[in-house]
Design an enzyme around this catalytic site. Structure first.
Site, PDB file in Angstrom:
ATOM      1  N   CYS A  73       0.844  -1.140  -0.145  1.00 20.19           N
ATOM      2  CA  CYS A  73      -0.007   0.079  -0.099  1.00 20.19           C
ATOM      3  C   CYS A  73       0.870   1.159   0.023  1.00 20.19           C
ATOM      4  O   CYS A  73       1.584   1.479  -0.946  1.00 20.19           O
ATOM      5  CB  CYS A  73      -0.891   0.053   1.147  1.00 20.19           C
ATOM      6  SG  CYS A  73      -2.117  -1.153   1.167  1.00 20.19           S
ATOM      7  N   HIS A 102      -2.863  -5.997   1.342  1.00 12.04           N
ATOM      8  CA  HIS A 102      -2.343  -5.720   2.529  1.00 12.04           C
ATOM      9  C   HIS A 102      -2.792  -6.784   3.665  1.00 12.04           C
ATOM     10  O   HIS A 102      -3.122  -7.769   3.089  1.00 12.04           O
ATOM     11  CB  HIS A 102      -2.784  -4.244   2.964  1.00 12.04           C
ATOM     12  CG  HIS A 102      -4.131  -4.334   3.154  1.00 12.04           C
ATOM     13  ND1 HIS A 102      -5.057  -3.527   2.534  1.00 12.04           N
ATOM     14  CD2 HIS A 102      -4.971  -5.145   3.914  1.00 12.04           C
ATOM     15  CE1 HIS A 102      -6.281  -3.823   2.945  1.00 12.04           C
ATOM     16  NE2 HIS A 102      -6.338  -4.803   3.923  1.00 12.04           N
ATOM     17  N   ARG A 110     -12.439   4.683  -4.308  1.00  8.06           N
ATOM     18  CA  ARG A 110     -11.500   3.792  -3.428  1.00  8.06           C
ATOM     19  C   ARG A 110     -11.498   2.381  -3.998  1.00  8.06           C
ATOM     20  O   ARG A 110     -12.693   1.900  -4.109  1.00  8.06           O
ATOM     21  CB  ARG A 110     -11.975   3.690  -1.915  1.00  8.06           C
ATOM     22  CG  ARG A 110     -11.085   4.773  -1.138  1.00  8.06           C
ATOM     23  CD  ARG A 110     -11.174   4.341   0.513  1.00  8.06           C
ATOM     24  NE  ARG A 110      -9.920   3.705   0.876  1.00  8.06           N
ATOM     25  CZ  ARG A 110      -8.899   4.347   1.163  1.00  8.06           C
ATOM     26  NH1 ARG A 110      -8.651   5.788   1.117  1.00  8.06           N
ATOM     27  NH2 ARG A 110      -7.732   3.976   1.767  1.00  8.06           N
TER      28      ARG A 110
END
Ligand SMILES: [Zn+2]
Lengths: 462, 245
Positions: free
Chosen positions: B94, B194, B128
């Site tokens: 990330c 992640h 997002r």
């Protein structure tokens, strides 16, 4: 109330009965959704006539319990209220609670609105309910896929409480640096609550800790002691920002496992020696918040203490159920901070534990399950006899347990939570105890299965 | 045998359970009798040559990312690049991945410089990208799927010659346009997947361990582990990704 609003209230009730008759679930938020979309000013207009106004309760952990505590205290004090009891904490849930619980001449019978609101919904809720009291309990990392980042969330909350009038009161947790920073430079009154004892202080900060840096200057905070997560007695070494002195606080706390705790609580209106029938330090915070709200509403300390000592937890948070001579204890854990508290309580129990960890990844649980790696399962090392990993993400949970090196002699995977409970209950001796630690929707699944077998009542309320 | 993991900025860049990746590396070494030391490096700390075998950096919030960018460029960037050229490996996720690229351009405010391990840059996007991800990758000639969860608004674009970590099968990946996910250069792996990436992608975890050993103990093989639960979790995560897309 305006005629038009009254008509929508009636209309909403009719929609609610149709939904229930059609058997489409409880229909908890649907009527509110429909009515709000057709009449956007519905909530403010219904609430405008209330004699005592509205109270909003928010925070990542404990909002349902805190609001339920306040509701009990107010009922004992004979203050009639509307309350979104079912944990439906978006605006549609508030509107639905109003539709379901109020008569057309609401203001005659109801004095106060008490609403648990989702953290992200607080700005909207403040605009629509014009609250006289807002309580923010804590801000933890929870379902980040929905909220974005914690700092952004706190910034939005801060901007929304700036609109509160000088007559309103904002109640904040002094021990949470991000929450307490919201209280600076406001028009409204600000009251802080906290825990003033380091008796249960943690050695190092837990891995779930989120806000370890000063929200003003970004410097790493120094802690005199930690309560849990990032909560504690903190100070910024650079700009001097520090934990505010709380107005309502616990001076001493003695935890008694899953039964509750004894606390000495100090308030400006007098002191209380209190038995809290809910486990863990997180419930001490919930109780402190509820006390601060009740005192602000003018309720006497003795009356508050009486109600708290009689309190029964909202279902599933901690529930003890008898099954074939065994005891099943179900404890909801929906994010790292809450989960770490559960683990702390479990690790203090004598004898090998029999546990089910049930992990779901539905929207209400958070789609992202990586948060379980921030939970300190390592603290259960040597304490587990049997563990079953269950739920939609049973295998992720099993991996977490494997990598935590808990030395559990038995590690089973059973995604179906009903079969997991059967298997674990069969494997323990009579009088034994099994613990079930589910995420939110896994808890609903477990409860549905137990209620089908008649072990628990299917209803949310008693 | 002994490996040293350097966890970069653990208290600034630690969002989304990144700790799971460090735990996975440490345990998978320990189970093979390889000693592991984990060193946490924060602001101002310097990197001495050859001291670390695996670098790890997670994601952070915007404010933290800016602090880290300054520090990386001033005190650590050149050393990290040199170590990677000399065979150290890295896993950056990330925000860490973005800072290992050339720069990050936010929606407003100044460009945040990266250290340029990867030939790529990132631009802030509006929507997002959130959800389960499955990619198809090739590690040391072995084809493998990698599964994880993404949550980022940055769009990363790689230079023409830069190799992505894999091809996106489900999910958005680097930018939602070109079907690439992550980047890989020598032993350095950058990705948007992640959290608990390594525990349920043991092939990727062992790729990093093998690379790290190769530099320090050339010719050394590593033992196979019982990865039954790892692969069950991997397979079920893929099934779940299909169902949630
Ligand atoms: Zn500061």
């Amino acid at each position: 109330m305006k005629i038009r609003t009254k008509m929508w209230l009636m209309g909403g009730k009719i929609i609610g009965s149709i939904v229930r008759l059609a058997g489409a679930g409880g229909g908890t938020t649907f009527p509110g959704k429909v009515v709000r979309s057709l009449h956007p000013r519905f909530v403010p207009e219904v609430l405008s006539g209330l004699e005592l106004g509205c109270v909003l309760v928010t925070g990542t952990n404990g909002k349902t319990t805190t609001a339920a505590l306040v509701a009990d205290i107010l009922k004992t004090a004979n203050i009639p209220l509307v309350h979104n009891r079912t944990g439906a904490n978006l605006m549609s849930g508030i509107a639905s609670a109003l539709i379901k619980q109020s008569l057309v001449d609401l203001e005659k019978y109801t004095k106060l609105g008490l609403f648990e609101v989702d953290e992200a919904v607080l700005p909207e809720a403040i605009d629509e309910t014009d609250p006289r009291i807002v309580l923010i309990n804590n801000l933890f990392r929870d379902q980040l896929d929905r909220y974005g980042e914690l700092d952004t969330l706190a910034g939005k909350m801060k901007a929304s409480v700036e609109k509160l009038s000088p007559e309103s009161t904002l109640i904040l947790n002094a021990d949470d640096p991000l929450v307490s920073s919201i209280g600076a430079h406001l028009k409204c009154k600000v009251i802080y609550f906290g825990i003033n004892t380091d008796a249960y202080s943690l050695k190092g900060i837990e891995h779930a800790a989120d806000s370890k840096h000063c929200s003003l200057c970004g410097t790493r905070l120094e802690y005199g002691y930690h309560i849990f997560g990032h909560l504690g007695n903190y100070r910024c070494p650079k700009c001097g920002a520090e934990r505010p002195d709380p107005d309502v606080f616990a001076e001493s706390v003695r935890l008694k496992g899953f039964d509750g705790s004894n606390c000495s609580i100090r308030t400006p209106a007098g002191n209380m020696e209190l038995w809290i029938p809910l486990p863990g330090l997180y419930n001490v915070y919930n109780v402190l918040g509820a006390i601060a709200v009740s005192l602000t509403l003018g309720i006497e300390p003795e009356a508050i203490a009486d109600s708290i000592e009689q309190f029964k937890a909202a279902f599933g948070r901690v529930e003890k159920i008898q099954i074939d001579g065994r005891k099943l204890v179900m404890i909801l854990a929906k994010n790292p901070a809450g989960f770490n508290e559960v683990i702390r309580a479990l690790s203090n129990i004598e004898g090998g534990l029999n546990i089910i960890f049930a992990l779901n990844d539905n929207i209400a649980d958070g789609r992202d399950v990586s948060w379980i790696w921030d939970v300190d399962f390592e603290n259960l090392k040597g304490k587990i006899s049997r563990v079953i990993c269950s739920g939609i993400r049973a295998w992720d949970m099993a991996l977490r347990i494997k990598y935590a090196d808990t030395e559990a002699p038995f590690l089973w995977i059973e995604p179906h939570v009903g079969r997991a409970m059967e298997r674990l209950i069969e494997s323990v001796e009579k009088d034994g105890t099994v613990y079930v630690v589910p995420t939110y929707t896994a808890m609903l699944d477990a409860r549905r299965i137990l209620s089908k077998k008649g072990y628990v009542s299917p209803y949310w309320e008693e | 045998m002994r490996l040293v993991i350097c966890h970069l900025y653990p208290d600034l860049m630690n969002i989304y359970g990144d700790r799971g990746n460090v735990i996975a590396l440490a345990k998978r070494c320990a189970w093979r009798g390889i000693d592991v030391a984990i060193k946490n490096l924060g602001l101002g700390d310097r990197i001495s040559p050859g001291a670390y075998d695996i670098f790890f950096m997670g994601g952070g919030q915007d404010r933290e990312q800016i602090m880290v960018s300054h520090d990386l460029c001033e005190t650590k960037g050149e050393s990290i690049k040199r170590e990677i050229e000399e065979g150290a490996c890295a896993l950056v996720i990330c925000g860490g991945y973005q800072l290992f690229g050339k720069f990050y351009r936010p929606a407003e405010g100044k460009e945040i410089p990266g250290i340029g391990v990867f030939d790529g840059y990132t631009i802030a996007g509006k929507k997002r990208f959130i959800g389960n991800v499955v990619i198809e990758s090739c590690l040391e000639g072995r084809r493998t799927t990698i599964v994880g969860f993404e949550n980022h608004s940055g769009r990363t674009y790689l230079g023409k010659k830069e190799r992505p970590l894999g091809k996106t099968i489900l999910g958005y990946g680097n930018n939602g346009e070109d079907k690439t996910e992550g980047a890989i250069y020598l032993g350095a792996v950058g990705t948007y997947l992640h959290g608990s990436l390594l525990p349920k992608n043991p092939a990727l975890a062992d790729f990093l361990i093998r690379k790290a050993l190769k530099r320090k103990y050339p010719g050394q093989q590593i033992a196979e582990l019982d990865d039954e639960i790892e692969y069950l979790a991997h397979e079920h995560a893929i099934k779940r990704a299909k169902r949630t897309h």
